[in-house]
Write a protein that holds these residues in place. Structure first.
Motif, PDB file in Angstrom:
ATOM      1  N   HIS A  68      27.838 -11.673  73.604  1.00  0.00           N
ATOM      2  CA  HIS A  68      27.334 -11.062  72.364  1.00  0.00           C
ATOM      3  C   HIS A  68      27.673 -12.001  71.207  1.00  0.00           C
ATOM      4  CE1 HIS A  68      27.751  -7.690  75.123  1.00  0.00           C
ATOM      5  NE2 HIS A  68      26.804  -7.089  74.430  1.00  0.00           N
ATOM      6  N   ARG A  69      26.685 -12.685  70.746  1.00  0.00           N
ATOM      7  CA  ARG A  69      26.882 -13.693  69.702  1.00  0.00           C
ATOM      8  C   ARG A  69      27.476 -13.048  68.441  1.00  0.00           C
ATOM      9  NH1 ARG A  69      24.771 -18.817  68.808  1.00  0.00           N
ATOM     10  NH2 ARG A  69      24.607 -19.343  66.605  1.00  0.00           N
ATOM     11  N   PRO A  70      28.562 -13.637  67.915  1.00  0.00           N
ATOM     12  CA  PRO A  70      29.133 -13.092  66.672  1.00  0.00           C
ATOM     13  C   PRO A  70      28.199 -13.371  65.500  1.00  0.00           C
ATOM     14  CG  PRO A  70      30.273 -15.098  67.301  1.00  0.00           C
ATOM     15  CD  PRO A  70      29.306 -14.794  68.409  1.00  0.00           C
ATOM     16  N   PRO A  71      28.336 -12.623  64.422  1.00  0.00           N
ATOM     17  CA  PRO A  71      27.476 -12.866  63.267  1.00  0.00           C
ATOM     18  C   PRO A  71      27.727 -14.251  62.673  1.00  0.00           C
ATOM     19  CG  PRO A  71      29.217 -11.324  62.705  1.00  0.00           C
ATOM     20  CD  PRO A  71      29.308 -11.562  64.184  1.00  0.00           C
ATOM     21  N   ALA A  72      26.690 -14.804  62.110  1.00  0.00           N
ATOM     22  CA  ALA A  72      26.812 -16.116  61.476  1.00  0.00           C
ATOM     23  C   ALA A  72      27.704 -16.005  60.243  1.00  0.00           C
ATOM     24  CB  ALA A  72      25.432 -16.627  61.074  1.00  0.00           C
ATOM     25  N   MET A  73      28.341 -17.105  59.923  1.00  0.00           N
ATOM     26  CA  MET A  73      29.144 -17.140  58.698  1.00  0.00           C
ATOM     27  C   MET A  73      28.195 -17.095  57.508  1.00  0.00           C
ATOM     28  SD  MET A  73      32.553 -18.766  59.082  1.00  0.00           S
ATOM     29  CE  MET A  73      33.498 -18.823  60.571  1.00  0.00           C
ATOM     30  N   PRO A  74      28.628 -16.501  56.413  1.00  0.00           N
ATOM     31  CA  PRO A  74      27.788 -16.491  55.218  1.00  0.00           C
ATOM     32  C   PRO A  74      27.430 -17.918  54.797  1.00  0.00           C
ATOM     33  CG  PRO A  74      29.585 -14.945  54.958  1.00  0.00           C
ATOM     34  CD  PRO A  74      29.851 -15.720  56.228  1.00  0.00           C
ATOM     35  N   LEU A  75      26.231 -18.081  54.282  1.00  0.00           N
ATOM     36  CA  LEU A  75      25.752 -19.399  53.874  1.00  0.00           C
ATOM     37  C   LEU A  75      26.570 -19.994  52.735  1.00  0.00           C
ATOM     38  CD1 LEU A  75      21.912 -18.758  54.092  1.00  0.00           C
ATOM     39  CD2 LEU A  75      23.387 -19.936  55.756  1.00  0.00           C
ATOM     40  N   SER A  76      27.271 -19.144  51.991  1.00  0.00           N
ATOM     41  CA  SER A  76      28.064 -19.631  50.862  1.00  0.00           C
ATOM     42  C   SER A  76      29.318 -20.385  51.310  1.00  0.00           C
ATOM     43  CB  SER A  76      28.463 -18.464  49.961  1.00  0.00           C
ATOM     44  OG  SER A  76      29.267 -17.556  50.690  1.00  0.00           O
ATOM     45  N   TYR A  77      29.699 -20.268  52.579  1.00  0.00           N
ATOM     46  CA  TYR A  77      30.878 -20.975  53.065  1.00  0.00           C
ATOM     47  C   TYR A  77      30.546 -22.454  53.189  1.00  0.00           C
ATOM     48  CZ  TYR A  77      32.926 -16.493  54.497  1.00  0.00           C
ATOM     49  OH  TYR A  77      33.440 -15.231  54.532  1.00  0.00           O
ATOM     50  N   GLY A  78      31.442 -23.274  52.693  1.00  0.00           N
ATOM     51  CA  GLY A  78      31.260 -24.712  52.809  1.00  0.00           C
ATOM     52  C   GLY A  78      31.488 -25.184  54.243  1.00  0.00           C
ATOM     53  N   ARG A  79      31.128 -26.420  54.504  1.00  0.00           N
ATOM     54  CA  ARG A  79      31.285 -26.970  55.850  1.00  0.00           C
ATOM     55  C   ARG A  79      32.759 -26.995  56.260  1.00  0.00           C
ATOM     56  NH1 ARG A  79      27.795 -32.328  56.470  1.00  0.00           N
ATOM     57  NH2 ARG A  79      28.964 -32.292  58.414  1.00  0.00           N
ATOM     58  N   LEU A  80      33.625 -27.345  55.330  1.00  0.00           N
ATOM     59  CA  LEU A  80      35.049 -27.391  55.638  1.00  0.00           C
ATOM     60  C   LEU A  80      35.587 -25.989  55.954  1.00  0.00           C
ATOM     61  CD1 LEU A  80      37.621 -29.045  55.924  1.00  0.00           C
ATOM     62  CD2 LEU A  80      37.997 -28.774  53.472  1.00  0.00           C
ATOM     63  N   SER A  82      33.840 -23.408  57.096  1.00  0.00           N
ATOM     64  CA  SER A  82      33.297 -22.990  58.392  1.00  0.00           C
ATOM     65  C   SER A  82      34.038 -23.663  59.540  1.00  0.00           C
ATOM     66  CB  SER A  82      31.805 -23.317  58.475  1.00  0.00           C
ATOM     67  OG  SER A  82      31.081 -22.488  57.608  1.00  0.00           O
ATOM     68  N   PHE A  83      34.287 -24.970  59.402  1.00  0.00           N
ATOM     69  CA  PHE A  83      35.022 -25.696  60.433  1.00  0.00           C
ATOM     70  C   PHE A  83      36.433 -25.114  60.588  1.00  0.00           C
ATOM     71  CE2 PHE A  83      38.136 -28.944  61.546  1.00  0.00           C
ATOM     72  CZ  PHE A  83      37.672 -29.309  62.799  1.00  0.00           C
ATOM     73  N   ALA A  84      37.110 -24.885  59.465  1.00  0.00           N
ATOM     74  CA  ALA A  84      38.479 -24.357  59.506  1.00  0.00           C
ATOM     75  C   ALA A  84      38.507 -22.968  60.146  1.00  0.00           C
ATOM     76  CB  ALA A  84      39.075 -24.313  58.103  1.00  0.00           C
ATOM     77  N   ALA A  85      37.520 -22.134  59.818  1.00  0.00           N
ATOM     78  CA  ALA A  85      37.470 -20.790  60.397  1.00  0.00           C
ATOM     79  C   ALA A  85      37.255 -20.856  61.907  1.00  0.00           C
ATOM     80  CB  ALA A  85      36.356 -19.976  59.741  1.00  0.00           C
ATOM     81  N   HIS A  86      36.340 -21.705  62.362  1.00  0.00           N
ATOM     82  CA  HIS A  86      36.098 -21.841  63.805  1.00  0.00           C
ATOM     83  C   HIS A  86      37.332 -22.410  64.514  1.00  0.00           C
ATOM     84  CE1 HIS A  86      31.969 -20.540  63.906  1.00  0.00           C
ATOM     85  NE2 HIS A  86      31.646 -21.378  62.942  1.00  0.00           N
ATOM     86  N   ALA A  87      37.971 -23.403  63.902  1.00  0.00           N
ATOM     87  CA  ALA A  87      39.172 -23.992  64.501  1.00  0.00           C
ATOM     88  C   ALA A  87      40.295 -22.963  64.568  1.00  0.00           C
ATOM     89  CB  ALA A  87      39.618 -25.217  63.698  1.00  0.00           C
ATOM     90  N   GLU A 180      33.422  -9.883  53.295  1.00  0.00           N
ATOM     91  CA  GLU A 180      34.083 -10.398  54.501  1.00  0.00           C
ATOM     92  C   GLU A 180      34.696  -9.282  55.341  1.00  0.00           C
ATOM     93  OE1 GLU A 180      35.180 -13.152  57.265  1.00  0.00           O
ATOM     94  OE2 GLU A 180      33.977 -13.535  55.492  1.00  0.00           O
ATOM     95  N   LEU A 181      35.458  -8.399  54.720  1.00  0.00           N
ATOM     96  CA  LEU A 181      36.117  -7.337  55.472  1.00  0.00           C
ATOM     97  C   LEU A 181      35.112  -6.368  56.094  1.00  0.00           C
ATOM     98  CD1 LEU A 181      39.164  -6.598  53.144  1.00  0.00           C
ATOM     99  CD2 LEU A 181      39.062  -8.071  55.163  1.00  0.00           C
ATOM    100  N   GLN A 182      33.988  -6.168  55.432  1.00  0.00           N
ATOM    101  CA  GLN A 182      32.971  -5.248  55.931  1.00  0.00           C
ATOM    102  C   GLN A 182      32.371  -5.732  57.262  1.00  0.00           C
ATOM    103  OE1 GLN A 182      33.510  -6.207  52.894  1.00  0.00           O
ATOM    104  NE2 GLN A 182      33.019  -4.633  51.404  1.00  0.00           N
ATOM    105  N   ARG A 183      32.460  -7.028  57.517  1.00  0.00           N
ATOM    106  CA  ARG A 183      31.924  -7.572  58.778  1.00  0.00           C
ATOM    107  C   ARG A 183      32.736  -7.090  59.975  1.00  0.00           C
ATOM    108  NH1 ARG A 183      29.711 -12.995  58.872  1.00  0.00           N
ATOM    109  NH2 ARG A 183      31.512 -13.659  60.079  1.00  0.00           N
ATOM    110  N   MET A 184      34.035  -6.781  59.758  1.00  0.00           N
ATOM    111  CA  MET A 184      34.908  -6.413  60.872  1.00  0.00           C
ATOM    112  C   MET A 184      35.448  -4.984  60.762  1.00  0.00           C
ATOM    113  SD  MET A 184      36.081  -7.257  63.775  1.00  0.00           S
ATOM    114  CE  MET A 184      35.877  -8.972  64.154  1.00  0.00           C
TER     115      MET A 184
END
Length: 186
Positions: A68-80, A82-87, A180-184
């Motif tokens: 079940h694919r998790p929701p995409a990160m909001p587009l407002s998140y920068g690349r750094l 997004s990378f930090a969150a995934h890591a 953010e909190l509403q996603r979880m």
């Protein structure tokens, strides 16, 4: 908020159940030195039972996440970001597997393990890791110390990463004004 921007109810349930069990387990083991002597063994056994339960729930959570694919990160998140969150998420999953496994290995290398059978929540017999139990005593004692140290240090790393996880979620919610909190949250 769009429905596809939220985690599934199953993912939410597993997330919060794992988080609650880990919090209880941390509090329990940190408090054990202040318990009366006759409470220590039951508290340690409960710590082990919760750890094994967390391991099972994390495996379920990973299986759910792979199917079940998790929701995409909001587009407002920068690349750094997004990378930090995934890591951070990847490292949290690794630690949530490493901690119970290292604890189980530590317990299996305990010199008195054979004399004290393990039962999950005093109900379900649970095996020790056989190859560790059958190592010669001096090596087993050395492994007991090593696995114990690994378990403790992995715990410290988890505490720090957990704090960053919460801080990141709160930053996105309250500073960046992202839902953010509403996603979880259910």
């Amino acid at each position: 908020m769009l429905p596809h921007a939220r985690y599934t109810k199953t993912a939410m349930l597993l997330h919060w159940l794992i988080a609650a069990l880990m919090a209880v387990n941390i509090a329990l083991i940190l408090a054990v030195d202040h318990f009366p002597d006759d409470w220590v063994r039951p508290a340690v056994d409960t710590h082990k039972s919760i750890g094994i339960t967390v391991l099972g729930l994390v495996i379920l959570r990973l299986l759910w996440r792979f199917t079940h694919r998790p929701p995409a990160m909001p587009l407002s998140y920068g690349r750094l970001e997004s990378f930090a969150a995934h890591a951070a998420h990847g490292t949290l999953y690794a630690l949530m597997i490493l901690l119970p496994l290292s604890g189980w290995m530590h317990d299996s290398a305990w010199k008195d393990a054979a004399a004290h059978p393990m039962h999950l929540f005093a109900l379900v017999p649970w095996p020790r890791i056989g190859w560790i139990m059958n190592i010669e005593p001096a090596t087993k004692e050395m492994l007991h110390d090593k696995f114990g140290a690994l378990h403790i240090w992995a715990g410290y790393i988890l505490y720090g990463l957990f704090a960053l996880h919460v801080a990141g979620a709160l930053k996105h919610q309250f500073i960046d004004k992202e839902p953010e909190l509403q996603r979880m949250l259910p």
